[in-house]
Design a protein around this motif. Structure first.
Motif, PDB file in Angstrom:
ATOM      1  N   LEU A 195      -6.798  16.776  -6.945  1.00 27.33           N
ATOM      2  CA  LEU A 195      -7.078  15.188  -7.277  1.00 27.33           C
ATOM      3  C   LEU A 195      -6.726  15.061  -5.722  1.00 27.33           C
ATOM      4  O   LEU A 195      -5.681  14.872  -5.488  1.00 27.33           O
ATOM      5  CB  LEU A 195      -5.963  14.877  -8.283  1.00 27.33           C
ATOM      6  CG  LEU A 195      -5.996  13.129  -8.215  1.00 27.33           C
ATOM      7  CD1 LEU A 195      -5.385  13.386 -10.278  1.00 27.33           C
ATOM      8  CD2 LEU A 195      -4.801  11.924  -7.920  1.00 27.33           C
ATOM      9  N   VAL A 196      -7.398  13.572  -5.641  1.00 29.09           N
ATOM     10  CA  VAL A 196      -6.777  12.611  -4.535  1.00 29.09           C
ATOM     11  C   VAL A 196      -7.004  11.166  -4.751  1.00 29.09           C
ATOM     12  O   VAL A 196      -7.483  11.068  -6.056  1.00 29.09           O
ATOM     13  CB  VAL A 196      -7.603  12.895  -3.354  1.00 29.09           C
ATOM     14  CG1 VAL A 196      -7.317  14.312  -2.781  1.00 29.09           C
ATOM     15  CG2 VAL A 196      -9.196  12.619  -3.306  1.00 29.09           C
ATOM     16  N   VAL A 197      -6.030  10.877  -4.181  1.00 26.50           N
ATOM     17  CA  VAL A 197      -6.026   8.975  -4.392  1.00 26.50           C
ATOM     18  C   VAL A 197      -6.311   8.757  -3.089  1.00 26.50           C
ATOM     19  O   VAL A 197      -5.297   8.600  -2.352  1.00 26.50           O
ATOM     20  CB  VAL A 197      -4.180   8.967  -5.123  1.00 26.50           C
ATOM     21  CG1 VAL A 197      -4.874   7.374  -5.440  1.00 26.50           C
ATOM     22  CG2 VAL A 197      -4.649   9.915  -6.692  1.00 26.50           C
ATOM     23  N   ASN A 256       5.296   9.767  -6.629  1.00 30.27           N
ATOM     24  CA  ASN A 256       6.419  10.348  -7.593  1.00 30.27           C
ATOM     25  C   ASN A 256       5.722  10.560  -8.862  1.00 30.27           C
ATOM     26  O   ASN A 256       6.679  11.422  -9.702  1.00 30.27           O
ATOM     27  CB  ASN A 256       7.707   9.373  -7.107  1.00 30.27           C
ATOM     28  CG  ASN A 256       8.150   9.089  -6.184  1.00 30.27           C
ATOM     29  OD1 ASN A 256       8.087  10.117  -5.358  1.00 30.27           O
ATOM     30  ND2 ASN A 256       9.106   7.957  -5.717  1.00 30.27           N
ATOM     31  N   GLY A 257       4.888   9.806  -9.321  1.00 32.51           N
ATOM     32  CA  GLY A 257       4.917   9.895 -10.957  1.00 32.51           C
ATOM     33  C   GLY A 257       4.154  11.040 -11.708  1.00 32.51           C
ATOM     34  O   GLY A 257       4.390  12.022 -11.571  1.00 32.51           O
ATOM     35  N   PHE A 258       2.948  11.232 -10.042  1.00 29.95           N
ATOM     36  CA  PHE A 258       2.561  12.929 -10.415  1.00 29.95           C
ATOM     37  C   PHE A 258       3.511  13.946 -10.626  1.00 29.95           C
ATOM     38  O   PHE A 258       3.234  15.085 -10.542  1.00 29.95           O
ATOM     39  CB  PHE A 258       1.406  12.394  -9.382  1.00 29.95           C
ATOM     40  CG  PHE A 258       0.051  12.151  -9.393  1.00 29.95           C
ATOM     41  CD1 PHE A 258      -0.671  12.486 -10.693  1.00 29.95           C
ATOM     42  CD2 PHE A 258      -0.013  10.791  -8.519  1.00 29.95           C
ATOM     43  CE1 PHE A 258      -1.531  11.977 -11.110  1.00 29.95           C
ATOM     44  CE2 PHE A 258      -1.687  10.863  -9.107  1.00 29.95           C
ATOM     45  CZ  PHE A 258      -2.816  10.819  -9.868  1.00 29.95           C
ATOM     46  N   ASP A 259       4.472  13.894  -9.055  1.00 30.88           N
ATOM     47  CA  ASP A 259       5.582  15.227  -9.588  1.00 30.88           C
ATOM     48  C   ASP A 259       6.465  15.075  -9.864  1.00 30.88           C
ATOM     49  O   ASP A 259       6.528  16.100 -10.655  1.00 30.88           O
ATOM     50  CB  ASP A 259       6.469  14.397  -7.814  1.00 30.88           C
ATOM     51  CG  ASP A 259       6.904  15.729  -7.044  1.00 30.88           C
ATOM     52  OD1 ASP A 259       6.150  16.934  -7.492  1.00 30.88           O
ATOM     53  OD2 ASP A 259       8.134  15.997  -7.243  1.00 30.88           O
ATOM     54  N   HIS A 294       0.896  -1.004  -0.239  1.00 32.04           N
ATOM     55  CA  HIS A 294      -0.236   0.051   0.142  1.00 32.04           C
ATOM     56  C   HIS A 294       0.611   1.118  -0.312  1.00 32.04           C
ATOM     57  O   HIS A 294       0.929   2.082  -0.724  1.00 32.04           O
ATOM     58  CB  HIS A 294      -0.678   0.022   1.379  1.00 32.04           C
ATOM     59  CG  HIS A 294      -1.693   0.975   1.608  1.00 32.04           C
ATOM     60  ND1 HIS A 294      -0.657   2.207   1.910  1.00 32.04           N
ATOM     61  CD2 HIS A 294      -3.014   1.144   1.605  1.00 32.04           C
ATOM     62  CE1 HIS A 294      -2.310   3.753   2.071  1.00 32.04           C
ATOM     63  NE2 HIS A 294      -3.600   2.515   1.543  1.00 32.04           N
ATOM     64  N   ASN A 295       1.523   1.195   0.853  1.00 37.75           N
ATOM     65  CA  ASN A 295       2.859   2.670   1.232  1.00 37.75           C
ATOM     66  C   ASN A 295       3.256   2.423  -0.102  1.00 37.75           C
ATOM     67  O   ASN A 295       4.103   3.974  -0.421  1.00 37.75           O
ATOM     68  CB  ASN A 295       3.928   2.779   1.678  1.00 37.75           C
ATOM     69  CG  ASN A 295       2.729   2.666   3.534  1.00 37.75           C
ATOM     70  OD1 ASN A 295       1.343   2.714   3.276  1.00 37.75           O
ATOM     71  ND2 ASN A 295       2.968   1.745   4.631  1.00 37.75           N
ATOM     72  N   ILE A 296       4.179   1.597  -0.910  1.00 38.97           N
ATOM     73  CA  ILE A 296       4.797   1.754  -1.513  1.00 38.97           C
ATOM     74  C   ILE A 296       4.366   2.366  -3.572  1.00 38.97           C
ATOM     75  O   ILE A 296       4.473   3.106  -3.592  1.00 38.97           O
ATOM     76  CB  ILE A 296       5.491   0.430  -1.996  1.00 38.97           C
ATOM     77  CG1 ILE A 296       6.836  -0.331  -1.113  1.00 38.97           C
ATOM     78  CG2 ILE A 296       6.336  -0.106  -3.612  1.00 38.97           C
ATOM     79  CD1 ILE A 296       7.245  -1.314  -1.620  1.00 38.97           C
ATOM     80  N   VAL A 297       3.090   1.684  -2.872  1.00 32.02           N
ATOM     81  CA  VAL A 297       2.585   1.950  -4.477  1.00 32.02           C
ATOM     82  C   VAL A 297       1.783   3.597  -4.023  1.00 32.02           C
ATOM     83  O   VAL A 297       1.503   4.661  -4.980  1.00 32.02           O
ATOM     84  CB  VAL A 297       1.319   1.254  -4.231  1.00 32.02           C
ATOM     85  CG1 VAL A 297      -0.401   2.255  -5.249  1.00 32.02           C
ATOM     86  CG2 VAL A 297       1.402  -0.176  -5.616  1.00 32.02           C
ATOM     87  N   ALA A 298       1.527   4.275  -3.324  1.00 34.24           N
ATOM     88  CA  ALA A 298       0.875   5.200  -3.058  1.00 34.24           C
ATOM     89  C   ALA A 298       2.119   6.148  -2.958  1.00 34.24           C
ATOM     90  O   ALA A 298       2.060   7.774  -3.686  1.00 34.24           O
ATOM     91  CB  ALA A 298       0.490   5.829  -1.502  1.00 34.24           C
ATOM     92  N   ARG A 320      -9.166  14.796   6.914  1.00 31.87           N
ATOM     93  CA  ARG A 320      -9.225  13.190   5.991  1.00 31.87           C
ATOM     94  C   ARG A 320      -7.267  13.361   5.759  1.00 31.87           C
ATOM     95  O   ARG A 320      -7.410  14.254   5.232  1.00 31.87           O
ATOM     96  CB  ARG A 320      -9.911  13.057   4.992  1.00 31.87           C
ATOM     97  CG  ARG A 320     -10.999  12.652   5.580  1.00 31.87           C
ATOM     98  CD  ARG A 320     -11.719  11.228   6.324  1.00 31.87           C
ATOM     99  NE  ARG A 320     -13.127  10.422   5.983  1.00 31.87           N
ATOM    100  CZ  ARG A 320     -13.009   9.332   6.753  1.00 31.87           C
ATOM    101  NH1 ARG A 320     -12.191   9.133   7.020  1.00 31.87           N
ATOM    102  NH2 ARG A 320     -14.264   9.503   6.941  1.00 31.87           N
ATOM    103  N   ARG A 321      -6.800  12.313   5.708  1.00 29.73           N
ATOM    104  CA  ARG A 321      -5.303  12.281   5.259  1.00 29.73           C
ATOM    105  C   ARG A 321      -5.234  10.971   4.180  1.00 29.73           C
ATOM    106  O   ARG A 321      -4.974   9.713   4.275  1.00 29.73           O
ATOM    107  CB  ARG A 321      -4.642  10.891   6.022  1.00 29.73           C
ATOM    108  CG  ARG A 321      -4.599  12.468   7.120  1.00 29.73           C
ATOM    109  CD  ARG A 321      -3.572  11.516   8.893  1.00 29.73           C
ATOM    110  NE  ARG A 321      -3.507  12.271   9.555  1.00 29.73           N
ATOM    111  CZ  ARG A 321      -2.472  13.160   9.396  1.00 29.73           C
ATOM    112  NH1 ARG A 321      -2.086  13.677   9.159  1.00 29.73           N
ATOM    113  NH2 ARG A 321      -2.801  13.619  11.112  1.00 29.73           N
ATOM    114  N   PRO A 322      -5.510  11.682   3.006  1.00 33.22           N
ATOM    115  CA  PRO A 322      -5.396  10.606   1.340  1.00 33.22           C
ATOM    116  C   PRO A 322      -4.024  10.145   1.230  1.00 33.22           C
ATOM    117  O   PRO A 322      -3.245  11.350   2.026  1.00 33.22           O
ATOM    118  CB  PRO A 322      -6.272  11.732   0.348  1.00 33.22           C
ATOM    119  CG  PRO A 322      -7.075  12.421   1.006  1.00 33.22           C
ATOM    120  CD  PRO A 322      -5.594  13.131   2.368  1.00 33.22           C
ATOM    121  N   ASP A 323      -4.166   9.235   0.815  1.00 31.24           N
ATOM    122  CA  ASP A 323      -2.619   8.308   0.525  1.00 31.24           C
ATOM    123  C   ASP A 323      -2.038   9.427  -0.725  1.00 31.24           C
ATOM    124  O   ASP A 323      -0.607   9.698  -0.466  1.00 31.24           O
ATOM    125  CB  ASP A 323      -3.136   7.058  -0.338  1.00 31.24           C
ATOM    126  CG  ASP A 323      -3.440   6.607   0.715  1.00 31.24           C
ATOM    127  OD1 ASP A 323      -3.181   6.235   1.790  1.00 31.24           O
ATOM    128  OD2 ASP A 323      -4.600   5.993  -0.158  1.00 31.24           O
TER     129      ASP A 323
END
Length: 198
Positions: free
Chosen positions: A116-118, A58-61, A49-53, A93-96
């Motif tokens: 955008l939120v994920v 990083n991809g969005f950045d 979960h944490n790696i994907v987030a 909330r704390r979105p990923d």
């Protein structure tokens, strides 16, 4: 007769104000979300979960344009601007992953600045991520909401995209992303799932 929990006779114990939250130690703040003044304890996600987030962030950045100023953060408190009637009103909330317009460093991140939120679904969080948060984020006017679903091997099965229908104030489901995440808004992004999986 057994002793009743204190909150039975004092239901206000279950509520927290913004001042009460601000007075909490940082390590406690990082473990909770608050919806309508009610504290919700957040469990840490799995390593996958944490790696994907992190990799999504990083991809969005890497894809974000230099102008206008946009930032990408993970697991960061996002305060709601709209309050529901007859509630204490304090919610965050704390979105990923969050993609937002830049704000001054001393300002709290609020939903009005989000693009955008994920949320990455963990065991036990599917209903909250696909029903509760979907309704809350739409009510806050967040334009794009992505929900990442894993398969039984903890690899990304699908990324569901929701886009805000401004007329109804609700999300409309877009085409699901399989194998690769391709977005045009809030800026062009193309990330193969193979770059995200742990």
């Amino acid at each position: 007769m057994s002793t009743l929990p204190a909150w039975v006779t004092d239901p206000e114990m279950l509520l927290i104000t913004e001042d009460g939250y601000d007075a909490l130690p940082d390590e406690v703040q990082r473990q909770i979300e608050v919806v309508d003044g009610h504290v919700i304890f957040c469990q840490s996600g799995s390593a996958e979960h944490n790696i994907v987030a992190r990799r999504l962030a990083n991809g969005f950045d890497a894809a974000r344009p230099s102008e206008p100023c946009i930032r990408v953060v993970t697991d960061f408190e996002m305060h709601y601007q709209r309050t529901r009637p007859k509630t204490p009103g304090f919610s965050f909330r704390r979105p990923d992953v969050v993609v937002h317009r830049c704000i001054p460093r001393d300002e709290k991140l609020s939903s009005e600045n989000l693009l955008l939120v994920v949320e990455v679904v963990s065991p036990g969080s599917e209903y909250v991520d696909t029903v509760d948060k979907r309704a809350e984020y739409a009510a806050e006017g967040i334009p794009v909401y992505l929900v990442v679903h894993f398969d039984d091997d903890l690899r990304i099965k699908i990324i569901q995209e929701y886009r805000l229908d401004w007329a109804s104030g609700a999300y409309r489901r877009a085409e699901p992303h399989q194998d690769v995440l391709v977005l045009s808004e809030p800026f062009p992004v193309k990330i193969p799932f193979t770059e995200l999986d742990a």
